[in-house]
Design an enzyme around this catalytic site. Sequence first.
Site, PDB file in Angstrom:
ATOM      1  CD1 TRP A   1      -0.169  -1.059   3.374  1.00 17.83           C
ATOM      2  CD2 TRP A   1       0.115   1.163   3.294  1.00 17.83           C
ATOM      3  NE1 TRP A   1       0.411  -0.652   4.561  1.00 17.83           N
ATOM      4  CE2 TRP A   1       0.580   0.710   4.547  1.00 17.83           C
ATOM      5  CE3 TRP A   1       0.185   2.530   3.027  1.00 17.83           C
ATOM      6  CZ2 TRP A   1       1.128   1.556   5.515  1.00 17.83           C
ATOM      7  CZ3 TRP A   1       0.722   3.386   3.996  1.00 17.83           C
ATOM      8  CH2 TRP A   1       1.180   2.895   5.215  1.00 17.83           C
TER       9      TRP A   1
ATOM     10  CD  GLU B   1       5.894   5.180  12.376  1.00 19.91           C
ATOM     11  OE1 GLU B   1       6.836   4.928  11.611  1.00 19.91           O
ATOM     12  OE2 GLU B   1       5.281   4.306  13.002  1.00 19.91           O
TER      13      GLU B   1
ATOM     14  CD  GLU C   1       8.796   1.264  10.362  1.00 20.97           C
ATOM     15  OE1 GLU C   1       8.228   2.321  10.674  1.00 20.97           O
ATOM     16  OE2 GLU C   1       8.536   0.170  10.898  1.00 20.97           O
TER      17      GLU C   1
ATOM     18  CG  HIS D   1       4.655   3.340   8.926  1.00 24.03           C
ATOM     19  ND1 HIS D   1       5.295   2.482   9.778  1.00 24.03           N
ATOM     20  CD2 HIS D   1       4.130   2.564   7.944  1.00 24.03           C
ATOM     21  CE1 HIS D   1       5.158   1.244   9.340  1.00 24.03           C
ATOM     22  NE2 HIS D   1       4.466   1.264   8.226  1.00 24.03           N
TER      23      HIS D   1
ATOM     24  CD  GLU E   1       9.526  -2.376  13.676  1.00 27.34           C
ATOM     25  OE1 GLU E   1       8.412  -1.827  13.608  1.00 27.34           O
ATOM     26  OE2 GLU E   1      10.451  -2.105  12.897  1.00 27.34           O
TER      27      GLU E   1
ATOM     28  CB  THR F   1       5.349   1.130  16.635  1.00 29.72           C
ATOM     29  OG1 THR F   1       6.059  -0.018  16.173  1.00 29.72           O
ATOM     30  CG2 THR F   1       6.336   2.205  17.061  1.00 29.72           C
TER      31      THR F   1
ATOM     32  CG  ASP G   1       3.352  -1.790   6.983  1.00 31.32           C
ATOM     33  OD1 ASP G   1       2.678  -2.663   6.419  1.00 31.32           O
ATOM     34  OD2 ASP G   1       3.809  -0.778   6.406  1.00 31.32           O
ATOM     35  CD  GLU G   2       5.239   0.193  12.942  1.00 29.07           C
ATOM     36  OE1 GLU G   2       6.315  -0.398  12.760  1.00 29.07           O
ATOM     37  OE2 GLU G   2       5.117   1.430  12.847  1.00 29.07           O
TER      38      GLU G   2
ATOM     39  CG  HIS H   1       8.494  -3.858   9.973  1.00 29.95           C
ATOM     40  ND1 HIS H   1       8.294  -2.503   9.866  1.00 29.95           N
ATOM     41  CD2 HIS H   1       8.406  -4.338   8.700  1.00 29.95           C
ATOM     42  CE1 HIS H   1       8.108  -2.179   8.592  1.00 29.95           C
ATOM     43  NE2 HIS H   1       8.158  -3.277   7.870  1.00 29.95           N
TER      44      HIS H   1
END
Length: 315
Positions: free
Chosen positions: A23, A66, A102, A105, A155, A158, A187-188, A191
Amino acid sequence: MQFVGQKLDSLLGEYLKPVDENWQPSDFLPDSANESFISDVKLLQESCRELPYDYVAVLIGDTITEEALPTYESWLMDVVGVDQLNEPHGWAQWVRSWTAEENRHGDLLNKYLYLSGRVNMRAMEVSTQYLIADGFDIGTGRDPYRNFIYTSFQELATNVSHRRTATLAKQFGNTHLSKICGVIASDEMRHAKAYKAFVSRIFEVDPSEMMLALEDMMRKKIVMPAHFLRETGVKMGDTFSHFSDAAQRLGVYTTNDYIDILDALLDEWKVEHLRDLNEQAEKARDYLLALPTRLRRIADRTKVPELAYEFSWID
Ligand SMILES: [Fe+2]
Ligand SMILES: [Fe+2]
Protein backbone atom coordinates in the site's frame (compact mmCIF):
# COMPACT_ATOMS: atom_id res chain seq x y z
CA MET A 1 25.31 -11.55 11.53
CA GLN A 2 26.62 -13.74 8.69
CA PHE A 3 24.83 -16.72 10.22
CA VAL A 4 21.50 -14.97 10.72
CA GLY A 5 21.74 -13.28 7.34
CA GLN A 6 22.66 -16.43 5.39
CA LYS A 7 19.49 -16.32 3.35
CA LEU A 8 18.79 -12.64 3.40
CA ASP A 9 16.77 -12.84 0.18
CA SER A 10 14.34 -15.25 1.76
CA LEU A 11 14.20 -13.11 4.92
CA LEU A 12 13.29 -10.10 2.78
CA GLY A 13 10.68 -12.16 0.98
CA GLU A 14 9.21 -13.53 4.17
CA TYR A 15 8.97 -10.37 6.24
CA LEU A 16 8.76 -7.50 3.76
CA LYS A 17 6.33 -6.97 0.90
CA PRO A 18 7.25 -6.44 -2.76
CA VAL A 19 7.19 -2.68 -3.45
CA ASP A 20 4.60 -2.85 -6.21
CA GLU A 21 2.18 -4.83 -4.07
CA ASN A 22 2.52 -2.66 -1.01
CA TRP A 23 0.00 0.00 0.00
CA GLN A 24 1.03 3.60 -0.48
CA PRO A 25 -0.06 6.69 1.46
CA SER A 26 -2.10 8.01 -1.47
CA ASP A 27 -4.28 4.88 -1.33
CA PHE A 28 -5.73 6.34 1.88
CA LEU A 29 -5.81 10.06 1.07
CA PRO A 30 -8.06 12.31 -1.02
CA ASP A 31 -6.69 12.69 -4.55
CA SER A 32 -5.77 16.34 -5.13
CA ALA A 33 -6.06 15.82 -8.92
CA ASN A 34 -9.68 14.84 -8.45
CA GLU A 35 -12.50 17.38 -8.84
CA SER A 36 -14.03 16.23 -5.59
CA PHE A 37 -10.84 17.00 -3.66
CA ILE A 38 -12.12 20.06 -1.80
CA SER A 39 -15.33 18.36 -0.72
CA ASP A 40 -13.37 15.21 0.23
CA VAL A 41 -11.15 17.33 2.47
CA LYS A 42 -14.21 18.98 4.02
CA LEU A 43 -15.57 15.55 4.92
CA LEU A 44 -12.20 14.52 6.31
CA GLN A 45 -12.08 17.65 8.48
CA GLU A 46 -15.64 17.04 9.62
CA SER A 47 -14.67 13.55 10.80
CA CYS A 48 -11.72 14.98 12.78
CA ARG A 49 -13.58 17.82 14.49
CA GLU A 50 -14.67 15.81 17.52
CA LEU A 51 -11.43 13.91 18.12
CA PRO A 52 -10.38 14.55 21.76
CA TYR A 53 -7.38 16.77 22.54
CA ASP A 54 -5.22 14.01 24.05
CA TYR A 55 -5.99 11.77 21.09
CA VAL A 56 -4.83 14.35 18.55
CA ALA A 57 -1.71 14.99 20.65
CA VAL A 58 -0.86 11.28 20.70
CA LEU A 59 -1.41 10.99 16.96
CA ILE A 60 0.97 13.91 16.43
CA GLY A 61 3.59 12.35 18.75
CA ASP A 62 3.25 9.03 16.88
CA THR A 63 3.70 10.85 13.58
CA ILE A 64 6.81 12.71 14.74
CA THR A 65 8.24 9.41 16.02
CA GLU A 66 7.72 7.88 12.56
CA GLU A 67 9.16 10.95 10.86
CA ALA A 68 12.45 10.66 12.75
CA LEU A 69 13.22 7.66 10.50
CA PRO A 70 16.57 9.13 9.34
CA THR A 71 17.82 8.61 12.90
CA TYR A 72 16.80 4.95 12.89
CA GLU A 73 18.16 4.15 9.45
CA SER A 74 21.52 5.78 10.06
CA TRP A 75 21.75 4.03 13.44
CA LEU A 76 21.04 0.58 12.00
CA MET A 77 23.45 1.12 9.11
CA ASP A 78 26.18 1.50 11.71
CA VAL A 79 25.48 -1.79 13.51
CA VAL A 80 28.35 -4.29 13.43
CA GLY A 81 27.80 -6.65 10.48
CA VAL A 82 25.91 -4.11 8.37
CA ASP A 83 28.20 -2.99 5.56
CA GLN A 84 26.67 -0.86 2.82
CA LEU A 85 29.93 -0.47 0.96
CA ASN A 86 31.24 -4.02 0.65
CA GLU A 87 27.96 -5.87 1.02
CA PRO A 88 25.28 -3.57 -0.32
CA HIS A 89 22.94 -6.56 -0.76
CA GLY A 90 23.60 -8.09 2.64
CA TRP A 91 22.24 -6.59 5.84
CA ALA A 92 22.41 -3.11 4.32
CA GLN A 93 19.67 -4.26 1.95
CA TRP A 94 17.52 -5.28 4.88
CA VAL A 95 17.99 -1.88 6.52
CA ARG A 96 17.16 -0.03 3.29
CA SER A 97 14.09 -2.15 2.53
CA TRP A 98 12.81 -1.90 6.11
CA THR A 99 13.33 1.88 5.99
CA ALA A 100 11.49 2.04 2.68
CA GLU A 101 8.43 0.40 4.25
CA GLU A 102 8.61 2.51 7.40
CA ASN A 103 8.89 5.72 5.40
CA ARG A 104 5.25 5.33 4.31
CA HIS A 105 4.06 5.59 7.93
CA GLY A 106 5.19 9.14 8.66
CA ASP A 107 4.29 10.18 5.14
CA LEU A 108 0.69 8.99 5.45
CA LEU A 109 0.12 10.30 8.99
CA ASN A 110 1.71 13.66 8.23
CA LYS A 111 -0.46 14.25 5.16
CA TYR A 112 -3.57 13.17 7.02
CA LEU A 113 -2.85 15.50 9.95
CA TYR A 114 -2.12 18.35 7.53
CA LEU A 115 -5.54 17.88 5.93
CA SER A 116 -7.32 17.39 9.27
CA GLY A 117 -7.37 21.06 10.17
CA ARG A 118 -6.65 20.18 13.81
CA VAL A 119 -2.89 20.66 13.86
CA ASN A 120 -0.50 23.58 14.08
CA MET A 121 1.72 22.10 11.40
CA ARG A 122 4.58 24.52 11.92
CA ALA A 123 4.90 23.66 15.61
CA MET A 124 4.78 19.96 14.74
CA GLU A 125 7.45 20.38 12.06
CA VAL A 126 9.68 22.23 14.52
CA SER A 127 9.43 19.24 16.89
CA THR A 128 10.25 16.86 14.04
CA GLN A 129 13.31 18.86 13.02
CA TYR A 130 14.46 19.02 16.65
CA LEU A 131 13.98 15.30 17.14
CA ILE A 132 15.97 14.37 14.04
CA ALA A 133 18.71 16.84 15.00
CA ASP A 134 18.79 15.56 18.61
CA GLY A 135 18.99 11.87 17.66
CA PHE A 136 18.46 9.31 20.41
CA ASP A 137 20.32 7.32 23.02
CA ILE A 138 18.96 3.79 23.15
CA GLY A 139 21.79 2.00 24.94
CA THR A 140 22.44 -0.63 22.27
CA GLY A 141 25.80 0.56 21.01
CA ARG A 142 26.71 -0.98 17.64
CA ASP A 143 25.96 -4.46 18.95
CA PRO A 144 23.53 -6.41 16.72
CA TYR A 145 22.28 -8.49 19.68
CA ARG A 146 21.17 -5.40 21.59
CA ASN A 147 19.88 -3.67 18.49
CA PHE A 148 17.69 -6.60 17.44
CA ILE A 149 16.29 -6.80 20.97
CA TYR A 150 15.55 -3.10 20.79
CA THR A 151 13.89 -3.31 17.38
CA SER A 152 11.86 -6.39 18.40
CA PHE A 153 10.56 -4.46 21.38
CA GLN A 154 9.94 -1.25 19.47
CA GLU A 155 8.07 -2.80 16.57
CA LEU A 156 5.76 -4.47 19.08
CA ALA A 157 5.32 -1.20 20.98
CA THR A 158 4.43 0.72 17.81
CA ASN A 159 2.08 -2.10 16.81
CA VAL A 160 0.25 -1.68 20.11
CA SER A 161 0.01 2.10 19.89
CA HIS A 162 -1.11 2.27 16.24
CA ARG A 163 -3.60 -0.55 16.89
CA ARG A 164 -5.07 1.35 19.84
CA THR A 165 -5.32 4.65 17.95
CA ALA A 166 -7.15 2.65 15.26
CA THR A 167 -9.63 1.25 17.78
CA LEU A 168 -10.18 4.66 19.35
CA ALA A 169 -10.67 6.35 15.97
CA LYS A 170 -13.47 3.89 15.28
CA GLN A 171 -15.01 4.64 18.68
CA PHE A 172 -14.89 8.34 17.82
CA GLY A 173 -16.71 7.59 14.58
CA ASN A 174 -13.75 8.09 12.24
CA THR A 175 -13.47 4.83 10.29
CA HIS A 176 -11.13 6.37 7.70
CA LEU A 177 -8.51 7.25 10.33
CA SER A 178 -9.08 3.86 11.94
CA LYS A 179 -8.16 2.15 8.68
CA ILE A 180 -5.02 4.30 8.35
CA CYS A 181 -3.76 3.46 11.84
CA GLY A 182 -4.69 -0.18 11.26
CA VAL A 183 -2.63 -0.66 8.10
CA ILE A 184 0.37 0.92 9.79
CA ALA A 185 -0.08 -1.33 12.83
CA SER A 186 -0.02 -4.42 10.65
CA ASP A 187 3.28 -3.34 9.03
CA GLU A 188 4.74 -2.98 12.52
CA MET A 189 3.65 -6.51 13.38
CA ARG A 190 5.36 -7.90 10.28
CA HIS A 191 8.54 -6.08 11.21
CA ALA A 192 8.31 -7.30 14.80
CA LYS A 193 8.11 -10.89 13.54
CA ALA A 194 11.29 -10.37 11.54
CA TYR A 195 13.34 -8.94 14.39
CA LYS A 196 12.03 -11.55 16.83
CA ALA A 197 13.10 -14.26 14.38
CA PHE A 198 16.60 -12.75 14.10
CA VAL A 199 16.94 -12.84 17.89
CA SER A 200 15.68 -16.45 18.00
CA ARG A 201 18.38 -17.45 15.51
CA ILE A 202 21.05 -15.85 17.67
CA PHE A 203 19.69 -17.59 20.77
CA GLU A 204 20.17 -20.89 18.91
CA VAL A 205 23.91 -20.40 18.40
CA ASP A 206 25.01 -18.02 21.15
CA PRO A 207 22.51 -18.36 24.00
CA SER A 208 24.67 -17.05 26.84
CA GLU A 209 25.74 -13.85 25.12
CA MET A 210 22.22 -13.20 23.87
CA MET A 211 20.85 -13.70 27.38
CA LEU A 212 23.37 -11.22 28.79
CA ALA A 213 22.46 -8.71 26.09
CA LEU A 214 18.78 -9.10 26.94
CA GLU A 215 19.43 -8.65 30.63
CA ASP A 216 21.50 -5.55 29.92
CA MET A 217 18.78 -3.98 27.76
CA MET A 218 16.06 -4.69 30.31
CA ARG A 219 18.12 -3.32 33.20
CA LYS A 220 18.64 -0.11 31.25
CA LYS A 221 14.93 -0.17 30.28
CA ILE A 222 13.86 0.13 26.67
CA VAL A 223 13.49 3.83 25.94
CA MET A 224 11.14 5.02 23.25
CA PRO A 225 12.80 6.30 20.08
CA ALA A 226 11.25 9.76 20.59
CA HIS A 227 12.45 10.12 24.18
CA PHE A 228 14.21 13.40 23.31
CA LEU A 229 10.98 14.94 21.92
CA ARG A 230 10.63 18.68 22.53
CA GLU A 231 8.89 21.84 21.35
CA THR A 232 10.13 25.42 21.00
CA GLY A 233 11.07 26.72 24.44
CA VAL A 234 10.74 23.28 26.05
CA LYS A 235 13.67 21.31 27.47
CA MET A 236 14.80 18.28 25.46
CA GLY A 237 12.71 15.27 26.45
CA ASP A 238 10.04 17.21 28.38
CA THR A 239 7.52 17.12 25.55
CA PHE A 240 8.05 13.37 25.41
CA SER A 241 6.90 12.96 29.03
CA HIS A 242 3.72 14.91 28.29
CA PHE A 243 3.12 12.86 25.12
CA SER A 244 3.71 9.67 27.07
CA ASP A 245 1.31 10.80 29.84
CA ALA A 246 -1.37 11.51 27.24
CA ALA A 247 -0.82 8.03 25.75
CA GLN A 248 -1.18 6.50 29.24
CA ARG A 249 -4.37 8.47 29.97
CA LEU A 250 -5.90 7.29 26.69
CA GLY A 251 -4.65 3.74 27.15
CA VAL A 252 -2.82 3.90 23.80
CA TYR A 253 0.48 2.78 25.29
CA THR A 254 0.87 2.12 29.01
CA THR A 255 3.36 0.72 31.51
CA ASN A 256 1.35 -2.48 31.45
CA ASP A 257 1.84 -2.72 27.69
CA TYR A 258 5.59 -2.47 28.28
CA ILE A 259 5.40 -5.38 30.70
CA ASP A 260 3.13 -7.41 28.40
CA ILE A 261 5.63 -6.97 25.58
CA LEU A 262 8.46 -8.13 27.85
CA ASP A 263 6.37 -11.15 28.85
CA ALA A 264 5.60 -11.97 25.22
CA LEU A 265 9.27 -11.73 24.24
CA LEU A 266 10.44 -13.96 27.09
CA ASP A 267 7.86 -16.44 25.92
CA GLU A 268 8.72 -16.12 22.23
CA TRP A 269 12.41 -16.66 22.86
CA LYS A 270 11.69 -19.53 25.29
CA VAL A 271 13.98 -17.89 27.83
CA GLU A 272 12.76 -20.19 30.56
CA HIS A 273 13.71 -23.34 28.68
CA LEU A 274 17.05 -22.41 27.12
CA ARG A 275 19.86 -24.90 27.65
CA ASP A 276 23.66 -24.61 27.66
CA LEU A 277 23.95 -21.32 29.47
CA ASN A 278 27.04 -20.30 31.38
CA GLU A 279 26.78 -19.30 35.02
CA GLN A 280 26.48 -15.59 34.36
CA ALA A 281 23.75 -16.17 31.78
CA GLU A 282 21.85 -18.39 34.24
CA LYS A 283 21.81 -15.44 36.65
CA ALA A 284 20.67 -13.14 33.88
CA ARG A 285 17.84 -15.54 33.12
CA ASP A 286 16.76 -15.54 36.79
CA TYR A 287 16.68 -11.75 36.74
CA LEU A 288 14.67 -11.67 33.50
CA LEU A 289 12.10 -14.26 34.58
CA ALA A 290 11.40 -12.37 37.81
CA LEU A 291 11.24 -8.98 36.11
CA PRO A 292 7.62 -8.86 34.83
CA THR A 293 6.18 -9.53 38.30
CA ARG A 294 8.45 -6.92 39.83
CA LEU A 295 7.52 -4.34 37.23
CA ARG A 296 3.81 -5.08 37.67
CA ARG A 297 4.05 -4.37 41.39
CA ILE A 298 5.64 -0.99 40.66
CA ALA A 299 3.15 -0.22 37.88
CA ASP A 300 0.23 -0.82 40.25
CA ARG A 301 1.58 1.87 42.54
CA THR A 302 2.26 4.55 39.92
CA LYS A 303 -0.48 6.94 38.96
CA VAL A 304 -0.89 8.54 35.56
CA PRO A 305 -0.79 12.33 35.89
CA GLU A 306 -4.25 13.83 35.44
CA LEU A 307 -2.83 17.19 34.57
CA ALA A 308 -3.55 18.11 30.99
CA TYR A 309 -0.68 19.77 29.17
CA GLU A 310 -1.08 22.25 26.35
CA PHE A 311 0.97 21.20 23.37
CA SER A 312 2.08 23.89 20.91
CA TRP A 313 1.03 21.43 18.19
CA ILE A 314 -2.68 22.02 18.75
CA ASP A 315 -4.25 25.49 18.70
FE1 LIG B 1 6.46 2.72 11.68
FE1 LIG C 1 8.27 0.15 12.92
